[in-house]
Write a protein that holds these residues in place. Structure first.
Motif, mmCIF file in Angstrom:
data_model
loop_
_atom_site.group_PDB
_atom_site.id
_atom_site.type_symbol
_atom_site.label_atom_id
_atom_site.label_comp_id
_atom_site.label_asym_id
_atom_site.label_seq_id
_atom_site.Cartn_x
_atom_site.Cartn_y
_atom_site.Cartn_z
ATOM 1 N N ILE A 28 3.564 -16.358 12.791
ATOM 2 C CA ILE A 28 3.684 -17.681 13.404
ATOM 3 C C ILE A 28 3.742 -18.750 12.319
ATOM 4 O O ILE A 28 4.566 -19.670 12.380
ATOM 5 C CB ILE A 28 2.521 -17.926 14.393
ATOM 6 N N GLU A 29 2.902 -18.638 11.305
ATOM 7 C CA GLU A 29 2.899 -19.621 10.217
ATOM 8 C C GLU A 29 4.226 -19.619 9.459
ATOM 9 O O GLU A 29 4.750 -20.675 9.097
ATOM 10 C CB GLU A 29 1.728 -19.363 9.255
ATOM 11 N N GLN A 30 4.784 -18.441 9.213
ATOM 12 C CA GLN A 30 6.073 -18.351 8.518
ATOM 13 C C GLN A 30 7.191 -18.963 9.362
ATOM 14 O O GLN A 30 8.049 -19.677 8.837
ATOM 15 C CB GLN A 30 6.398 -16.900 8.183
ATOM 16 N N ALA A 31 7.170 -18.691 10.655
ATOM 17 C CA ALA A 31 8.189 -19.264 11.547
ATOM 18 C C ALA A 31 8.060 -20.783 11.598
ATOM 19 O O ALA A 31 9.067 -21.498 11.596
ATOM 20 C CB ALA A 31 8.075 -18.665 12.947
ATOM 21 N N LYS A 32 6.832 -21.293 11.644
ATOM 22 C CA LYS A 32 6.629 -22.738 11.623
ATOM 23 C C LYS A 32 7.219 -23.323 10.343
ATOM 24 O O LYS A 32 7.912 -24.343 10.386
ATOM 25 C CB LYS A 32 5.132 -23.075 11.700
ATOM 26 N N GLY A 33 6.967 -22.681 9.221
ATOM 27 C CA GLY A 33 7.509 -23.161 7.949
ATOM 28 C C GLY A 33 9.024 -23.192 7.950
ATOM 29 O O GLY A 33 9.643 -24.143 7.462
ATOM 30 N N MET A 34 9.633 -22.177 8.515
ATOM 31 C CA MET A 34 11.094 -22.132 8.582
ATOM 32 C C MET A 34 11.630 -23.280 9.443
ATOM 33 O O MET A 34 12.584 -23.960 9.061
ATOM 34 C CB MET A 34 11.558 -20.787 9.141
ATOM 35 N N LEU A 35 10.991 -23.499 10.598
ATOM 36 C CA LEU A 35 11.430 -24.583 11.475
ATOM 37 C C LEU A 35 11.188 -25.949 10.840
ATOM 38 O O LEU A 35 12.002 -26.866 11.005
ATOM 39 C CB LEU A 35 10.720 -24.491 12.831
ATOM 40 N N MET A 36 10.102 -26.090 10.102
ATOM 41 C CA MET A 36 9.818 -27.353 9.414
ATOM 42 C C MET A 36 10.928 -27.656 8.412
ATOM 43 O O MET A 36 11.400 -28.799 8.327
ATOM 44 C CB MET A 36 8.454 -27.274 8.708
ATOM 45 N N LEU A 37 11.331 -26.654 7.688
ATOM 46 C CA LEU A 37 12.374 -26.824 6.681
ATOM 47 C C LEU A 37 13.738 -27.089 7.311
ATOM 48 O O LEU A 37 14.448 -28.013 6.923
ATOM 49 C CB LEU A 37 12.440 -25.572 5.803
ATOM 50 N N ILE A 67 11.260 -13.409 16.149
ATOM 51 C CA ILE A 67 12.704 -13.573 16.361
ATOM 52 C C ILE A 67 13.246 -14.696 15.484
ATOM 53 O O ILE A 67 14.318 -14.559 14.882
ATOM 54 C CB ILE A 67 12.996 -13.818 17.857
ATOM 55 N N VAL A 68 12.505 -15.800 15.389
ATOM 56 C CA VAL A 68 12.921 -16.915 14.529
ATOM 57 C C VAL A 68 13.038 -16.437 13.085
ATOM 58 O O VAL A 68 14.025 -16.731 12.395
ATOM 59 C CB VAL A 68 11.940 -18.103 14.654
ATOM 60 N N LEU A 69 12.056 -15.672 12.616
ATOM 61 C CA LEU A 69 12.118 -15.161 11.245
ATOM 62 C C LEU A 69 13.280 -14.217 11.047
ATOM 63 O O LEU A 69 13.982 -14.278 10.037
ATOM 64 C CB LEU A 69 10.806 -14.461 10.879
ATOM 65 N N SER A 70 13.507 -13.339 12.011
ATOM 66 C CA SER A 70 14.632 -12.404 11.905
ATOM 67 C C SER A 70 15.960 -13.138 11.895
ATOM 68 O O SER A 70 16.861 -12.791 11.141
ATOM 69 C CB SER A 70 14.609 -11.409 13.070
ATOM 70 N N ALA A 71 16.072 -14.160 12.734
ATOM 71 C CA ALA A 71 17.319 -14.942 12.778
ATOM 72 C C ALA A 71 17.554 -15.652 11.457
ATOM 73 O O ALA A 71 18.686 -15.734 10.986
ATOM 74 C CB ALA A 71 17.272 -15.952 13.922
ATOM 75 N N GLY A 72 16.484 -16.135 10.863
ATOM 76 C CA GLY A 72 16.602 -16.834 9.585
ATOM 77 C C GLY A 72 16.979 -15.918 8.442
ATOM 78 O O GLY A 72 17.553 -16.346 7.452
ATOM 79 N N SER A 73 16.674 -14.644 8.579
ATOM 80 C CA SER A 73 17.006 -13.698 7.512
ATOM 81 C C SER A 73 18.247 -12.880 7.841
ATOM 82 O O SER A 73 18.574 -11.938 7.130
ATOM 83 C CB SER A 73 15.822 -12.756 7.262
ATOM 84 N N ASP A 74 18.934 -13.252 8.918
ATOM 85 C CA ASP A 74 20.146 -12.556 9.347
ATOM 86 C C ASP A 74 19.930 -11.064 9.570
ATOM 87 O O ASP A 74 20.835 -10.273 9.366
ATOM 88 C CB ASP A 74 21.293 -12.754 8.342
ATOM 89 N N SER A 75 18.732 -10.686 10.015
ATOM 90 C CA SER A 75 18.482 -9.267 10.248
ATOM 91 C C SER A 75 18.529 -8.908 11.726
ATOM 92 O O SER A 75 18.126 -7.833 12.110
ATOM 93 C CB SER A 75 17.118 -8.869 9.667
ATOM 94 N N ALA A 86 18.066 -12.927 22.877
ATOM 95 C CA ALA A 86 19.121 -13.864 23.266
ATOM 96 C C ALA A 86 18.526 -15.088 23.962
ATOM 97 O O ALA A 86 18.945 -16.221 23.699
ATOM 98 C CB ALA A 86 20.130 -13.170 24.178
ATOM 99 N N ALA A 87 17.532 -14.881 24.815
ATOM 100 C CA ALA A 87 16.895 -16.009 25.527
ATOM 101 C C ALA A 87 16.184 -16.930 24.550
ATOM 102 O O ALA A 87 16.298 -18.160 24.639
ATOM 103 C CB ALA A 87 15.925 -15.483 26.574
ATOM 104 N N VAL A 88 15.454 -16.351 23.610
ATOM 105 C CA VAL A 88 14.720 -17.157 22.625
ATOM 106 C C VAL A 88 15.681 -17.967 21.777
ATOM 107 O O VAL A 88 15.520 -19.177 21.600
ATOM 108 C CB VAL A 88 13.822 -16.266 21.739
ATOM 109 N N LEU A 89 16.703 -17.317 21.239
ATOM 110 C CA LEU A 89 17.638 -18.025 20.361
ATOM 111 C C LEU A 89 18.455 -19.067 21.120
ATOM 112 O O LEU A 89 18.721 -20.152 20.603
ATOM 113 C CB LEU A 89 18.549 -17.031 19.642
#
Length: 104
Positions: A28-37, A67-75, A86-89
């Motif tokens: 959750i903290e990593q995903a928050k950081g990605m969204l902040m950036l 899912i946010v982290l995976s999307a950010g890393s194209d995995s 799909a719903a989340v993204l």
């Protein structure tokens, strides 16, 4: 004072829940950081966005974060990705597109 089996079961259940919460916290903290950036959000705004996506997509918060982290890393897998991904993204995209309003 003697404790009942039900009381011990309740404590065990609460302990298991706390362990799951602690295990999901880094994601959750990593995903928050990605969204902040990516979306110029502060800590509270990023968490509010994760929470809103979780509620609107009916997906657990730690799953949204993963899912946010995976999307950010194209995995993420392509067209065959599952419905919750799909719903989340889709929800995240609709909440963060330039003509939309971001929470926070």
């Amino acid at each position: 004072m003697r404790h009942t089996d039900d009381e011990f079961d309740e404590v065990r259940s609460e302990l298991a829940q706390r362990r799951r919460q602690l295990a999901s916290q880094p994601v959750i903290e990593q995903a928050k950081g990605m969204l902040m950036l990516l979306h110029d959000l502060d800590d509270e705004g990023a968490f509010a966005l994760l929470r809103e996506v979780s509620q609107l997509s009916n997906t657990k918060l730690h799953e949204v974060a993963a899912i946010v982290l995976s999307a950010g890393s194209d995995s993420l897998p392509g067209p065959g990705r599952d419905a919750s991904t799909a719903a989340v993204l889709g929800t995240l995209e609709s909440l963060t597109r330039p003509d939309g309003v971001e929470p926070g």
